[in-house]
Design a protein around this motif. Structure first.
Motif, PDB file in Angstrom:
ATOM      1  N   LEU A 283       0.840  -1.204   0.000  1.00 11.43           N
ATOM      2  CA  LEU A 283       0.000   0.000   0.000  1.00 11.43           C
ATOM      3  C   LEU A 283       0.872   1.250   0.000  1.00 11.43           C
ATOM      4  O   LEU A 283       0.574   2.237  -0.695  1.00 11.43           O
ATOM      5  N   GLN A 284       1.955   1.221   0.746  1.00 12.07           N
ATOM      6  CA  GLN A 284       2.885   2.353   0.756  1.00 12.07           C
ATOM      7  C   GLN A 284       3.430   2.609  -0.646  1.00 12.07           C
ATOM      8  O   GLN A 284       3.478   3.750  -1.112  1.00 12.07           O
TER       9      GLN A 284
ATOM     10  N   LYS B 217       2.649   5.938  -2.993  1.00 14.97           N
ATOM     11  CA  LYS B 217       3.801   6.720  -3.460  1.00 14.97           C
ATOM     12  C   LYS B 217       3.712   6.929  -4.983  1.00 14.97           C
ATOM     13  O   LYS B 217       4.056   7.994  -5.507  1.00 14.97           O
ATOM     14  N   ALA B 218       3.217   5.894  -5.676  1.00 23.14           N
ATOM     15  CA  ALA B 218       3.123   5.966  -7.137  1.00 23.14           C
ATOM     16  C   ALA B 218       1.870   6.695  -7.620  1.00 23.14           C
ATOM     17  O   ALA B 218       1.782   7.072  -8.793  1.00 23.14           O
ATOM     18  N   TYR B 219       0.918   6.885  -6.751  1.00 18.86           N
ATOM     19  CA  TYR B 219      -0.369   7.480  -7.126  1.00 18.86           C
ATOM     20  C   TYR B 219      -0.182   8.937  -7.544  1.00 18.86           C
ATOM     21  O   TYR B 219       0.483   9.719  -6.858  1.00 18.86           O
ATOM     22  N   ASN B 220      -0.758   9.313  -8.690  1.00 15.05           N
ATOM     23  CA  ASN B 220      -0.575  10.659  -9.227  1.00 15.05           C
ATOM     24  C   ASN B 220      -1.603  11.659  -8.728  1.00 15.05           C
ATOM     25  O   ASN B 220      -1.475  12.862  -8.978  1.00 15.05           O
ATOM     26  N   GLY B 221      -2.644  11.176  -8.062  1.00 14.12           N
ATOM     27  CA  GLY B 221      -3.673  12.083  -7.560  1.00 14.12           C
ATOM     28  C   GLY B 221      -3.322  12.639  -6.196  1.00 14.12           C
ATOM     29  O   GLY B 221      -2.226  12.441  -5.665  1.00 14.12           O
ATOM     30  N   GLY B 222      -4.283  13.343  -5.592  1.00 12.39           N
ATOM     31  CA  GLY B 222      -4.093  13.900  -4.264  1.00 12.39           C
ATOM     32  C   GLY B 222      -4.453  12.897  -3.185  1.00 12.39           C
ATOM     33  O   GLY B 222      -5.265  11.986  -3.410  1.00 12.39           O
ATOM     34  N   ILE B 223      -3.874  13.050  -2.013  1.00 18.14           N
ATOM     35  CA  ILE B 223      -4.150  12.163  -0.878  1.00 18.14           C
ATOM     36  C   ILE B 223      -4.373  13.015   0.362  1.00 18.14           C
ATOM     37  O   ILE B 223      -3.575  13.902   0.671  1.00 18.14           O
ATOM     38  N   LEU B 224      -5.469  12.740   1.055  1.00 25.39           N
ATOM     39  CA  LEU B 224      -5.734  13.319   2.371  1.00 25.39           C
ATOM     40  C   LEU B 224      -5.948  12.138   3.315  1.00 25.39           C
ATOM     41  O   LEU B 224      -6.899  11.375   3.134  1.00 25.39           O
ATOM     42  N   MET B 225      -5.073  11.981   4.293  1.00 22.82           N
ATOM     43  CA  MET B 225      -5.037  10.724   5.048  1.00 22.82           C
ATOM     44  C   MET B 225      -4.849  10.966   6.536  1.00 22.82           C
ATOM     45  O   MET B 225      -4.070  11.829   6.956  1.00 22.82           O
ATOM     46  N   VAL B 226      -5.568  10.181   7.337  1.00 20.14           N
ATOM     47  CA  VAL B 226      -5.312  10.090   8.775  1.00 20.14           C
ATOM     48  C   VAL B 226      -4.473   8.842   8.997  1.00 20.14           C
ATOM     49  O   VAL B 226      -4.832   7.753   8.540  1.00 20.14           O
ATOM     50  N   CYS B 227      -3.345   8.986   9.684  1.00 20.71           N
ATOM     51  CA  CYS B 227      -2.472   7.833   9.939  1.00 20.71           C
ATOM     52  C   CYS B 227      -1.608   8.123  11.158  1.00 20.71           C
ATOM     53  O   CYS B 227      -1.161   9.263  11.354  1.00 20.71           O
ATOM     54  N   HIS B 228      -1.383   7.094  11.994  1.00 20.25           N
ATOM     55  CA  HIS B 228      -0.561   7.274  13.198  1.00 20.25           C
ATOM     56  C   HIS B 228       0.812   6.625  13.062  1.00 20.25           C
ATOM     57  O   HIS B 228       1.526   6.488  14.048  1.00 20.25           O
ATOM     58  N   GLU B 229       1.205   6.227  11.828  1.00 16.73           N
ATOM     59  CA  GLU B 229       2.479   5.543  11.627  1.00 16.73           C
ATOM     60  C   GLU B 229       3.405   6.375  10.732  1.00 16.73           C
ATOM     61  O   GLU B 229       3.348   6.256   9.508  1.00 16.73           O
ATOM     62  N   PRO B 230       4.263   7.201  11.324  1.00 10.45           N
ATOM     63  CA  PRO B 230       5.170   8.030  10.506  1.00 10.45           C
ATOM     64  C   PRO B 230       6.030   7.207   9.550  1.00 10.45           C
ATOM     65  O   PRO B 230       6.293   7.640   8.421  1.00 10.45           O
TER      66      PRO B 230
ATOM     67  N   PHE C  18       5.249   4.784   7.908  1.00 10.92           N
ATOM     68  CA  PHE C  18       4.464   4.429   6.724  1.00 10.92           C
ATOM     69  C   PHE C  18       4.364   5.598   5.748  1.00 10.92           C
ATOM     70  O   PHE C  18       4.551   5.435   4.550  1.00 10.92           O
ATOM     71  N   TYR C  19       4.080   6.812   6.251  1.00 14.91           N
ATOM     72  CA  TYR C  19       3.746   7.911   5.339  1.00 14.91           C
ATOM     73  C   TYR C  19       4.896   8.875   5.033  1.00 14.91           C
ATOM     74  O   TYR C  19       4.819   9.652   4.073  1.00 14.91           O
ATOM     75  N   GLU C  20       5.973   8.853   5.812  1.00 16.11           N
ATOM     76  CA  GLU C  20       6.997   9.898   5.666  1.00 16.11           C
ATOM     77  C   GLU C  20       7.648   9.934   4.281  1.00 16.11           C
ATOM     78  O   GLU C  20       8.103  10.988   3.838  1.00 16.11           O
ATOM     79  N   SER C  21       7.687   8.805   3.575  1.00 16.04           N
ATOM     80  CA  SER C  21       8.396   8.757   2.293  1.00 16.04           C
ATOM     81  C   SER C  21       7.602   9.349   1.129  1.00 16.04           C
ATOM     82  O   SER C  21       8.163   9.574   0.062  1.00 16.04           O
ATOM     83  N   PHE C  22       6.292   9.600   1.305  1.00 18.51           N
ATOM     84  CA  PHE C  22       5.537  10.126   0.160  1.00 18.51           C
ATOM     85  C   PHE C  22       4.633  11.323   0.494  1.00 18.51           C
ATOM     86  O   PHE C  22       4.101  11.959  -0.414  1.00 18.51           O
ATOM     87  N   ILE C  23       4.461  11.637   1.755  1.00 19.76           N
ATOM     88  CA  ILE C  23       3.580  12.750   2.125  1.00 19.76           C
ATOM     89  C   ILE C  23       4.309  14.083   1.915  1.00 19.76           C
ATOM     90  O   ILE C  23       5.488  14.220   2.245  1.00 19.76           O
ATOM     91  N   SER C  24       3.599  15.069   1.356  1.00 23.89           N
ATOM     92  CA  SER C  24       4.215  16.368   1.103  1.00 23.89           C
ATOM     93  C   SER C  24       3.958  17.364   2.225  1.00 23.89           C
ATOM     94  O   SER C  24       4.684  18.349   2.358  1.00 23.89           O
ATOM     95  N   GLU C  25       2.941  17.106   3.060  1.00 19.18           N
ATOM     96  CA  GLU C  25       2.612  18.065   4.106  1.00 19.18           C
ATOM     97  C   GLU C  25       1.924  17.346   5.260  1.00 19.18           C
ATOM     98  O   GLU C  25       1.150  16.399   5.046  1.00 19.18           O
ATOM     99  N   VAL C  26       2.203  17.780   6.486  1.00 15.76           N
ATOM    100  CA  VAL C  26       1.560  17.245   7.689  1.00 15.76           C
ATOM    101  C   VAL C  26       0.736  18.349   8.329  1.00 15.76           C
ATOM    102  O   VAL C  26       1.245  19.444   8.590  1.00 15.76           O
ATOM    103  N   TRP C  27      -0.560  18.052   8.562  1.00 11.87           N
ATOM    104  CA  TRP C  27      -1.423  18.988   9.274  1.00 11.87           C
ATOM    105  C   TRP C  27      -1.655  18.445  10.673  1.00 11.87           C
ATOM    106  O   TRP C  27      -2.269  17.379  10.842  1.00 11.87           O
ATOM    107  N   ASP C  28      -1.187  19.157  11.669  1.00 11.70           N
ATOM    108  CA  ASP C  28      -1.351  18.752  13.064  1.00 11.70           C
ATOM    109  C   ASP C  28      -2.671  19.311  13.590  1.00 11.70           C
ATOM    110  O   ASP C  28      -2.784  20.499  13.889  1.00 11.70           O
ATOM    111  N   CYS C  29      -3.665  18.424  13.710  1.00  8.66           N
ATOM    112  CA  CYS C  29      -5.011  18.856  14.103  1.00  8.66           C
ATOM    113  C   CYS C  29      -5.071  19.353  15.545  1.00  8.66           C
ATOM    114  O   CYS C  29      -6.019  20.042  15.919  1.00  8.66           O
TER     115      CYS C  29
END
Length: 518
Positions: free
Chosen positions: A479-480, A484-497, A499-510
């Motif tokens: 899934l990671q 990473k290969a997906y060309n669209g936008g992603i808005l995701m809730v996740c508690h595993e850095p 997992f997401y650190e290699s492809f996320i462009s921005e982190v919003w701290d709620c």
């Protein structure tokens, strides 16, 4: 000292075997990680050893007077109970002990000297139990654990059935820790927990003096809290001493040895068969040929375990969105009361954003508000043009009454049965999984069914709420890769850095927007 012994356990569902003559033992103070791919029977094993399910064959024996605490990922909580009620229910057995002490004191009024001595000794033992389990500090203990797990922010007087999946998990975990059982059985305790509380649980388990059995697909977490691995795979249960990293090294070496032994044996078999075929008809060599045939007949054939199907998640992509995916104007989210300050947020084309922060502060509520699934308390959300949104919800309806094939077919009625089967198989599900009812599958297998529906829909924006929960290591890695290969936008809730650190462009701290006081 052995706390739990399991001997020659066999179990299955219909014609699908889960365990075949497996054995297991738990020693005092062992911190065990029970690991394996989705659907191998880890939760079923927990249900069997706790007596919730009877095995087809085998024996389960607990030591006498062992108190077992079980964190069940599918536990049902009664409406009308508050968070405080559930936490305090951890001390029910202590209240029974207190009642027993009262009865003993009443009995002493009529005791003989011998009976008095015996009853006083029992009262002393019971008092020690009360003190050991902090009976006289119940309220402060409830407050302490509630604070450590972030339950004070939820509200201790809130009805338990009104909580999110992550909040319920925290309450059940808090109750379990307050019970201080002789052994903890933890089934995916980090699911839905945020980073802060995972760190607290990690410290707690590292300091835990009693034994525990942990099921988790959060391998960095597992690696830091266990000292024994039991690997569940191909209907077997194998014990390894050490942490997860050591287990991986030993397993890889073991697999290499098995493959080497298999190849050597296959070469030997081929040579023996060739000799027999060439020499059995010749009088001079017939006896040698017969001798080699006997060797072949007596040989214990090495069989390599079948490879589990590897999932492949390839998202079907729609055309590009407009520049703006969504924009909020003074958006205040919540239900009966606000969960956020007024929010002015903007997501643009191809952005990959993760939402972080403590459970209960409104991450899921924000997703649903942006999607228009729930109305905001005030403010507005404006979605952009040409959006094709794929939404992965945090939880699946456990009352679902369809098979895997039906579940996907309802979503894509134009596909034929072979195409539906192929789509499910591509997500790592076997034929027996595909033909099963969705509700009997493990959490990880259910997640793969939901991902199957998501990847086969054309999208240009993915909205994902805790997509890694329940997924095994192979599925999570795949899934990671796919995200990473997906060309669209992603808005995701996740508690595993990790997992997401290699492809996320921005982190919003709620937590920066919440109205909750921490």
């Amino acid at each position: 000292m052995s706390i739990l012994n399991v001997e020659n356990l066999s179990h299955g569902f219909g014609d699908r075997a889960i365990f075949n003559q497996v054995s297991f033992r738990l020693l005092k103070g062992e911190h065990i990680g029970l690991i394996g791919p989705n659907g191998e029977g880890k939760s079923t094993f927990m249900n069997i050893v706790t007596g919730k399910m009877m095995p087809d064959e085998g024996k389960v024996e607990w030591s006498k007077n062992v108190r077992v605490g079980y964190l069940d990922q599918h536990a049902v909580l009664q409406k009308g109970m508050t968070v405080r009620d559930v936490l305090k229910s951890a001390f029910e057995f202590l209240l029974e002990i207190e009642s027993r002490i009262g009865l003993l004191y009443e009995k002493m009024a009529e005791d003989s000297p011998e009976e008095m001595e015996k009853d006083l000794a029992e009262v002393g033992d019971l008092q020690e139990l009360l003190e050991f389990h902090d009976f006289y500090l119940i309220d402060s203990k409830v407050e302490e654990v509630a604070k450590a797990l972030g339950l004070n922010e939820i509200g201790l007087d809130k009805d338990i059935t009104e909580l999110s999946g992550g909040q319920r998990t925290k309450v059940l975990l808090g109750k379990l820790l307050l019970e201080k059982p002789d052994i903890l059985l933890l089934d995916e305790p980090t699911n839905y927990l945020d980073e802060q509380h995972i760190e607290w649980l990690k410290r707690y388990l590292n300091d835990y003096e009693n034994a525990f059995i942990l099921i988790s697909h959060d391998m960095p977490f597992v690696n830091q809290v266990i000292n024994i691995i039991y690997h569940m795979d191909n209907q077997k249960l194998t014990r390894y001493v050490g942490d997860y990293e050591k287990f991986q090294a030993v397993l890889e070496a073991k697999k290499a040895q098995e493959i080497s032994a298999y190849n050597r044996q296959q070469n030997e078999i081929a040579d023996l068969k060739d000799f027999v075929a060439r020499n059995k008809a010749r009088v001079a060599t017939r006896n040698m040929a017969m001798s080699r045939q006997k060797k072949l007949d007596k040989m214990e054939i090495i069989e390599l375990a079948g490879e589990k199907p590897k999932p492949r998640f390839n998202f079907k992509e729609a055309g590009a969105t407009g520049r703006r995916v969504f924009e909020t104007q003074d958006l205040v989210i919540g239900y009966d009361e606000p969960l956020s300050k007024p929010l002015n947020l903007l997501m643009e084309r191809k952005q990959k954003i993760v939402l972080t922060g403590t459970n209960g502060i409104g991450k899921t509520t924000l997703l649903k508000s942006i999607l228009g699934l729930i109305p905001p308390i005030s403010g507005s959300v404006e979605q952009g043009e040409k959006l094709e949104i794929g939404y992965f919800e945090q939880e699946m309806d456990q009352n679902i009454n369809t098979s895997c094939i039906e579940e996907v077919w309802e979503e894509f009625p134009s596909l034929n049965q072979n195409e539906v089967r192929s789509a499910l198989a591509q997500c790592g599900l076997t034929r027996k999984h595909i033909e099963s009812m969705v509700r009997v599958l493990s959490g990880g297998e259910q997640a793969k069914v939901r991902l199957c529906k998501l990847i086969n829909r054309q999208t240009n924006v993915l909205v994902l709420d805790e997509p890694t929960n329940h997924l095994d290591a192979d599925a999570k890695a795949e899934l990671q890769r796919a995200l990473k290969a997906y060309n669209g936008g992603i808005l995701m809730v996740c508690h595993e850095p990790e997992f997401y650190e290699s492809f996320i462009s921005e982190v919003w701290d709620c937590s920066q927007w919440t109205t909750k006081v921490f």
